[in-house]
Design an enzyme around this catalytic site. Structure first.
Site, short mmCIF file in Angstrom:
data_model
loop_
_atom_site.label_atom_id
_atom_site.label_comp_id
_atom_site.label_asym_id
_atom_site.label_seq_id
_atom_site.Cartn_x
_atom_site.Cartn_y
_atom_site.Cartn_z
N GLU A 35 0.82 -1.21 0.00
CA GLU A 35 0.00 0.00 0.00
C GLU A 35 0.86 1.27 0.00
O GLU A 35 0.53 2.25 -0.67
CB GLU A 35 -0.95 0.01 1.20
CG GLU A 35 -2.09 -1.00 1.08
CD GLU A 35 -2.97 -0.76 -0.13
OE1 GLU A 35 -3.05 0.39 -0.60
OE2 GLU A 35 -3.58 -1.72 -0.62
N TYR A 118 -6.11 6.68 4.31
CA TYR A 118 -6.24 5.68 3.25
C TYR A 118 -5.49 4.39 3.59
O TYR A 118 -6.05 3.29 3.53
CB TYR A 118 -5.71 6.23 1.91
CG TYR A 118 -5.56 5.13 0.90
CD1 TYR A 118 -6.66 4.64 0.22
CD2 TYR A 118 -4.32 4.51 0.69
CE1 TYR A 118 -6.55 3.58 -0.66
CE2 TYR A 118 -4.21 3.45 -0.19
CZ TYR A 118 -5.32 2.97 -0.86
OH TYR A 118 -5.20 1.92 -1.71
N ASP A 136 -9.58 5.78 -2.89
CA ASP A 136 -8.48 6.38 -3.66
C ASP A 136 -9.08 7.06 -4.89
O ASP A 136 -10.30 7.15 -5.04
CB ASP A 136 -7.43 5.32 -4.03
CG ASP A 136 -7.91 4.34 -5.10
OD1 ASP A 136 -9.13 4.35 -5.42
OD2 ASP A 136 -7.08 3.57 -5.61
N CYS A 191 -13.27 1.57 -15.48
CA CYS A 191 -13.82 2.93 -15.37
C CYS A 191 -12.68 3.93 -15.25
O CYS A 191 -12.55 4.67 -14.28
CB CYS A 191 -14.75 3.00 -14.16
SG CYS A 191 -15.79 4.48 -14.11
N CYS A 198 -16.74 1.04 -21.01
CA CYS A 198 -18.07 0.86 -20.43
C CYS A 198 -18.70 -0.47 -20.85
O CYS A 198 -19.48 -1.06 -20.10
CB CYS A 198 -18.96 2.03 -20.81
SG CYS A 198 -18.38 3.61 -20.11
N CYS A 201 -18.06 -3.14 -18.36
CA CYS A 201 -18.37 -2.84 -16.97
C CYS A 201 -19.50 -3.72 -16.45
O CYS A 201 -20.58 -3.78 -17.06
CB CYS A 201 -18.76 -1.36 -16.83
SG CYS A 201 -19.18 -0.91 -15.13
N CYS A 207 -25.52 2.16 -14.10
CA CYS A 207 -24.63 3.31 -13.92
C CYS A 207 -25.37 4.62 -14.18
O CYS A 207 -25.92 4.85 -15.26
CB CYS A 207 -23.44 3.18 -14.87
SG CYS A 207 -22.32 4.60 -14.83
#
Length: 291
Positions: A35, A118, A136, A191, A198, A201, A207
């Site tokens: 991370e 975070y 994020d 995305c 798309c 997705c 959406c």
């Protein structure tokens, strides 16, 4: 619009990238290292360095026992090398105060050096499977489009962004942690900011951005980060000299890396202030602890 979280979790289970810090046997320490490394650095650059670090320093106490100079050297070309110092400091506290085990709750994680909102939530979710909103840039963009119908997220608001994601998370720990990873993956792979895919997705039908006719982002212009000619570049060039040397070097060697003396000296001074370099009694320069 409502996001079908079950569909998104199933999608992630099928297509999520096979990354080493996602393996079931990866320790919480491995997740924490990943991370910190992944902040502002792409996966492809992080993965080989992460593997080297975990092979060399498999537990926090191993890293804590290393000199800060060697830690900065091992950080290599990941950029933003102060992250290496923060990881070393966090490892020292984990080894000394937490039995060499990365804490599992957000509040304790937040007490570690260099661990912010975070990172603390990411470790709680991804290492320990806890319910914690992990936000994020990718997650903010997915929520902005899928939930709010906007072209992209506007300026960050920690309170609003956390509340948005928290509202999406299932109540139970395990599926909530899985959804946190799925939202991040969707933003990274599908995305995306410039060319969203798309058609690929899993939540395309629900959406809000699609239902709104895919409006363009109309908020404040986002700053474009350049690198060439910046202090970041010069600092990196100066550090490269020290990483490649066996010991302290004269300033004359550092002066060769950049033509503009004022900027070069300013960057050298900032590296000293940040603890990434040290000056010896006889005026030479070295990585911390290596003189």
């Amino acid at each position: 619009m409502a996001v079908d979280t079950d569909v998104l979790i199933d999608w992630f289970s099928e297509v999520g990238r096979d990354l080493p810090w996602r393996e079931p046997e990866c320790s919480a320490w491995g997740v924490l290292v990943s991370e910190i490394m992944l902040q502002q650095t792409p996966v492809a650059r992080v993965q080989p360095i992460w593997l080297e670090w975990l092979a060399r320093w498999p537990v926090p106490s191993a890293l804590a026992a290393e000199t800060t100079g060697e830690v900065v050297r091992a950080w290599g070309k990941l950029g933003y090398p102060r992250r290496a110092l923060r990881l070393h400091a966090a490892a020292t506290v984990i080894a000394a105060e937490h039995g060499d085990v990365v804490p599992s709750d957000v509040d304790t994680l937040l007490t570690l050096p260099g661990i912010g909102a975070y990172s603390a939530r990411a470790v709680a979710a991804f290492a320990y499977g806890k319910r914690a909103p992990v936000v994020d840039t990718n997650v903010r963009r997915v929520v902005a489009r899928a939930v709010h119908g906007a072209g992209d997220a506007g300026p960050a608001s920690n309170t609003r962004d956390m509340a948005d994601v928290d509202a999406l998370l299932p109540a139970e720990d395990a599926p909530a942690a899985k959804l946190s990873a799925a939202l991040m993956e969707l933003g990274a792979l599908v995305c995306t900011a410039r060319s969203p895919r798309c058609a690929d997705c899993p939540i395309h039908a629900d959406c809000a951005w699609q239902h709104n006719g895919r409006p363009e982002y109309s908020g404040p212009a986002k700053p474009v980060q350049k690198f060439a000619g910046t202090d970041r570049q010069v600092r990196g060039l100066l550090l490269d000299v020290l990483r490649g040397s066996e010991g302290p070097v004269e300033k004359a060697r550092l002066d060769l890396v950049w033509h503009e003396a004022g900027q070069r000296d300013r960057c050298l001074d900032s590296l000293l202030v940040d603890g990434l370099l040290e000056q010896t009694g006889n005026g030479l320069f070295a990585l911390p602890g290596e003189h």
